[in-house]
Design an enzyme around this catalytic site. Sequence first.
Site, mmCIF file in Angstrom:
data_model
loop_
_atom_site.group_PDB
_atom_site.id
_atom_site.type_symbol
_atom_site.label_atom_id
_atom_site.label_comp_id
_atom_site.label_asym_id
_atom_site.label_seq_id
_atom_site.Cartn_x
_atom_site.Cartn_y
_atom_site.Cartn_z
ATOM 1 N N GLU A 137 0.830 -1.210 0.000
ATOM 2 C CA GLU A 137 0.000 0.000 0.000
ATOM 3 C C GLU A 137 0.863 1.258 0.000
ATOM 4 O O GLU A 137 0.533 2.238 -0.677
ATOM 5 C CB GLU A 137 -0.948 -0.004 1.204
ATOM 6 C CG GLU A 137 -1.931 -1.160 1.235
ATOM 7 C CD GLU A 137 -2.752 -1.297 -0.039
ATOM 8 O OE1 GLU A 137 -2.905 -0.300 -0.778
ATOM 9 O OE2 GLU A 137 -3.229 -2.405 -0.306
ATOM 10 N N ASP A 175 3.383 -4.597 -5.618
ATOM 11 C CA ASP A 175 3.789 -5.905 -5.097
ATOM 12 C C ASP A 175 5.306 -5.999 -4.971
ATOM 13 O O ASP A 175 5.839 -6.450 -3.948
ATOM 14 C CB ASP A 175 3.291 -7.024 -6.019
ATOM 15 C CG ASP A 175 1.840 -7.391 -5.777
ATOM 16 O OD1 ASP A 175 1.282 -6.963 -4.748
ATOM 17 O OD2 ASP A 175 1.260 -8.108 -6.612
#
Length: 786
Positions: free
Chosen positions: A623, A686
Amino acid sequence: MTRYKQTEFTEDDSSSIGGIQLNEATGHTGMQIRYHTARATWNWRSRNKTEKWLLITTFVMAITIFTLLIVLFTDGGSSDATKHVLHVQPHQKDCPSGNELPCLNKHCIFASSEILKSIDVTVDPCDDFYGYSCNQWIKNNPIPEGKSTWGTFGKLEQMNQLIIRNVLEKPAKSFKSDAERKAKVYYESCLDADEHMEKLGAKPMNDLLLQIGGWNVTKSGYNVANWTMGHTLKILHNKYNFNCLFGWAIGEDDKNSSRHVIQIDQGGLTLPTADYYNNKTDNHRKVLNEYIEYMTKVCVLLGANESDARAQMIGVINFEKKLANITIPLEDRRNEEAMYHPMQLRQLSKLAPFLNWTDHFDNAMQMVGRRVTDDEVVVVYAPDFLKNLSDIILKMEQTEEGKITLNNYLVWQAVRTLTSCLSKPFRDAYKGVRKALMGSDGGEEIWRYCVSDTNNVVGFAVGAIFVRQAFHGESKPAAEQMIAEIREAFKMNLQNLTWVDKQTREKAIEKANQISDMIGFPDYILDPVELDKKYAELNITPNAYFENNIQVAIYNLKSNLKRLDQPVNKTNWGMTPQTVNAYYTPTKNQIVFPAGILQTPFFDINNPKSLNFGAMGVVMGHELTHAFDDQGREYDKFGNINRWWDSKSIERFNEKSECIARQYSGYKMNGRTLNGKQTLGENIADNGGLKAAYHAYQRTKSDRDVDILKLPGLNLTHSQLFFVSFAQVWCSSTTDETNLLQMEKDPHSPSQFRVIGTLSNMKEFAEVFQCKPGKRMNPTEKCEVW
């Protein structure tokens, strides 16, 4: 809905996909971890090394526990709490491997058990780390009947559902607020134990059709001679909050994130993507045929003639095909600044004259006592779509047949939205299209559907219930500390990136420092007075599920409209506490981690740091990295689209991003190639999140036994366990149909490539598992942005 509000860790689990009301979304669903007993034969020679080591460990542990029990019972009167801690001191001898004993407290034993149930030691981790980490999980966890996907996220989500159900089914007097009692009433209206929905049949919908202005398909009050599209669109958009033709809402201004603005975007498709209308594959054709059957069945249930209904619904599909042909693909909508088009409503009326835009929005805002004029500035994200849409509609309005088709399409959007709120024949009607679309026709237990639906409706009232039952206070400070450590690791890595110029790097560090985080839940939900204020205007009636859904739609619309002249509250939560997910909001420069995900297997304060950082730490890093992906990087530290990058750094960023896009576009699943451009932002997050979490873990190792000693039965270092923990978050099984749907619509890569793609780019992984250069998990060419 607003166009681009937040970037989530997984695809959102909602009750609908692409407009079709479904019981299960493309996200991760599922429940309980299954425990399997060992086989009955006790043949030592047939055991592998791992099994023999486990038997030795179990024997030692049994003797240890027996000894400790004696101590506990013989010293039960002692007030010294430290004497009652079940802790085994490490020894330096009498170990099969010649090393000290592993960690044998209950947390280590449980963690080891969970890993061993998933891991497949027959697979070379340097060839396929996803298979190595997850093959046994996939083998032991077939997709349950009625599900289309089954994974770690879904299991935890459904355990959360069970907690919520147990409370919702308690007497009303046990609840602390009116908001929570509304949740109970709504939940019970959904369960419909007394079968009120069955008794009413089609009546609620037929009554609504009359209020909308009639439907040509059912001959219910529709008169083509005096019908106008603008009038019907006002009713559907501005009175009942139904989505059709295009999307609009009040959202945060991307270039001035302290204010709200009317946002308008493309929309109008019922199926998930334009490809389903163009018959690109056999599956697309199958879905489209089932969609026609679904539409026809619903029309007949409402009183239409079958052959006539089918013909008219084919006309609706042909209109949706026209919408599909002008819809801009997801991969071409990733440049935030290029999509931002502010204009006055008078300018929009010239661009797309099929609608009196000022009149339309003035009508909507009357609900909250606000007037709109031609001077109102709105933000349009798809001007070409609206221009082309206008051309299509203006041409159709010139003929009676065209006006009938428009009426049929618009009213169908209301009908299909509410079929799940009617009797069983209506709910069963879409099983065929769901089966074609997702490989499963649903069929989950009704209470699960109703808990999920109640979450969607009064999620923060349900969140109060969940937090009191399941969220432990000590998790929050521990999670905050982890975020701080990962942020620091990310910033330290920024200092080492040679492709970023000095000025851009300094501003990136400023932005990283400015990212706010919210953990667990908003405080107000535990204050009954404040919680009741949030839902004060929501009317929920016992035994009235259809009407309750109408009231929910109106409440949501009114709540959204009220924002227009209000400043942005940057502490508002966009996700409920019980949700197993996380998100980043670019206009707030904010990361949020609900209580629902701060649980095992993602997070447990008693677990080794390697497991927590590998699972929850990567979520946090993911995030945080969204603030610097191909879309998030366009926003400055205050949440505004602003060119704060040096042009040379942008050029190098694009080159590195292109490497990621090419890499993921090279992966195939079920004969289909992934779209690395569509998933670019998530893949950047990611990769960057994994790297930040690993570096943070290496910098913050502790001297606790659980962080030093190996886990029982696992000959893995804690650095290796970090990567196993990360990979096992993504263990899942999915139907072929849902895989196809995810590849076409989801901005996230499929689970196995979220593991393989990231780890194959990370040199530290190759070092830890001693993967030789050229192996699949250690390719010579690696991609790296952050």
